[in-house]
Design a protein around this motif. Structure first.
Motif, mmCIF file in Angstrom:
data_model
loop_
_atom_site.group_PDB
_atom_site.id
_atom_site.type_symbol
_atom_site.label_atom_id
_atom_site.label_comp_id
_atom_site.label_asym_id
_atom_site.label_seq_id
_atom_site.Cartn_x
_atom_site.Cartn_y
_atom_site.Cartn_z
ATOM 1 N N SER A 138 0.851 -1.183 0.000
ATOM 2 C CA SER A 138 0.000 0.000 0.000
ATOM 3 C C SER A 138 0.890 1.237 0.000
ATOM 4 N N PHE A 175 -2.909 -3.754 -9.975
ATOM 5 C CA PHE A 175 -3.192 -2.352 -9.676
ATOM 6 C C PHE A 175 -1.896 -1.605 -9.420
ATOM 7 N N ASP A 176 -1.998 -0.279 -9.384
ATOM 8 C CA ASP A 176 -0.873 0.559 -8.968
ATOM 9 C C ASP A 176 -1.423 1.899 -8.500
ATOM 10 N N TRP A 177 -0.923 2.366 -7.354
ATOM 11 C CA TRP A 177 -1.278 3.684 -6.836
ATOM 12 C C TRP A 177 -0.335 4.734 -7.412
ATOM 13 N N GLN A 211 -4.575 8.463 -6.690
ATOM 14 C CA GLN A 211 -5.207 7.837 -7.837
ATOM 15 C C GLN A 211 -4.820 6.368 -7.923
ATOM 16 N N LEU A 212 -5.760 5.587 -8.378
ATOM 17 C CA LEU A 212 -5.563 4.152 -8.505
ATOM 18 C C LEU A 212 -5.846 3.737 -9.938
ATOM 19 N N THR A 213 -4.942 2.961 -10.516
ATOM 20 C CA THR A 213 -5.212 2.329 -11.809
ATOM 21 C C THR A 213 -5.182 0.825 -11.606
ATOM 22 N N TYR A 214 -6.061 0.120 -12.297
ATOM 23 C CA TYR A 214 -6.124 -1.332 -12.140
ATOM 24 C C TYR A 214 -6.790 -1.927 -13.377
ATOM 25 N N ARG A 246 -11.408 3.017 -4.290
ATOM 26 C CA ARG A 246 -10.719 1.778 -4.636
ATOM 27 C C ARG A 246 -11.260 1.161 -5.918
#
Length: 331
Positions: free
Chosen positions: A163, A206-208, A214-217, A233
């Motif tokens: 995290s 995923f990656d923060w 911001q979160l990409t997944y 999330r």
């Protein structure tokens, strides 16, 4: 001198008046003083005029200020170029390699927390594959799952992570008897120990972003749909990208300035390359041209991309670490 001669046969006979002599003496003293003053310049006259002193002082002040401004410009320009990483250099050119584990068996898929204090990895040290954590330099290793986690190994995705604050270790799971997309998800366990729990259900990777806002997944659906979420999330919106039919899209990765999302796209297992896309969507841009096995991209800085790729010059097409700076700056 004011002398007079007597008018007689002896021409050397002279006389003078006392009053005339006194007057001559006073005049002589006055003229001598004037002659001396003209030979030696007066002290006051030797000093430069006030306007000349002011002009000289102004000139030197201007030169000093100009020199200071030039120095500030050079220093500021150097710092600006350094911040922009204009002068690229290989970040791993002088890297020092250090052994983290000496386990018997397999230790793989290592990842490092953002503060550099912890390393998580997969190992079968206790029999089956588990998630392990160590604090760098401590020499102590902790089994975080102890055989309770579902399937953990998948070389086609990034299986481990942290995290943003480093308090949780995240890991990819798939149910042993599952085959649908809903059987895949991300779980998490406290870095200092605790019970594993679901973290991002139905998410494959995923990656923060760097600041954790911001979160990409992507999900395991057809084309591995890629999403971006601002603070939440999960996003309820449409994906920003889905790979064409028959292709996959793995290893999403935020750029340091959050202007791009990098990912690996292609046909599994060995027809892949690195691409990038804007967080708002659009047409992705191809970064590499390996058309081989490409995995685990990592941005070392704004200009340096490190990743693994199969090398056709190696027998059996073994993995080689590659770096790229052709895609930068990221903006």
């Amino acid at each position: 001198m004011p002398v007079h001669r007597h008018l007689h046969d002896r021409m050397g006979s002279v006389y003078a008046s006392r009053a005339e002599l006194d007057a001559w003496a006073r005049g002589r003293i006055f003229r001598t003083a004037q002659e001396n003053e003209s030979d030696v310049p007066p002290l006051i006259a030797s000093a430069p005029p006030a306007f000349a002193v002011k002009t000289s002082r102004t000139r030197w002040t201007f030169v000093l200020l100009l020199a200071l401004a030039g120095a500030a410009l050079v220093i500021g320009g150097g710092l600006w170029l350094r911040g922009k990483e204009y002068f690229w250099r290989n970040q791993i050119a002088d890297a020092r390699f250090q052994t983290v584990t000496d386990f018997d068996g397999v230790a793989q898929a290592a990842t490092v927390s953002r503060d550099g204090h912890f390393v998580a990895f997969l190992s079968d040290r206790d029999g089956q594959m588990d998630v392990w954590v160590t604090q760098v330099g401590s020499g102590q290793f902790h089994n975080m799952t102890r055989g309770t986690a579902p399937e953990l190994v998948n070389p086609s995705v990034r299986t481990l992570g942290f995290s943003p604050d480093g308090s949780l270790v995240t890991f990819w799971v798939r149910k042993k008897d599952g085959s649908s997309g809903g059987d895949i998800g991300i779980w998490a366990v406290p870095t200092l120990g605790g019970q594993p729990k679901p973290y991002l259900e139905g998410v494959a990777e995923f990656d923060w972003s760097r600041n954790g806002s911001q979160l990409t997944y992507h999900t395991p659906g057809p084309g591995d749909p890629l999403f971006v979420s601002n603070g939440d999330r999960r996003s309820e919106g449409q994906p920003i990208f889905s790979a064409p039919f028959g292709f996959h899209s793995h290893f999403p990765l935020w750029a340091p300035d959050a202007k791009f999302i990098y990912f690996v796209q292609g046909s599994l297992p060995d027809k892949l390359d690195i691409w990038r896309i804007r967080p708002g969507g659009g047409t992705p841009e191809r970064i590499t041209s390996h058309n081989g096995r490409v995995t685990h991209p990592v941005l070392l800085d704004k200009r340096t991309l490190l990743y693994l790729a199969s090398d056709p010059t190696v027998q059996g097409h073994g993995f080689t670490a590659w770096t790229s700076s052709t895609a930068f700056p990221t903006g």
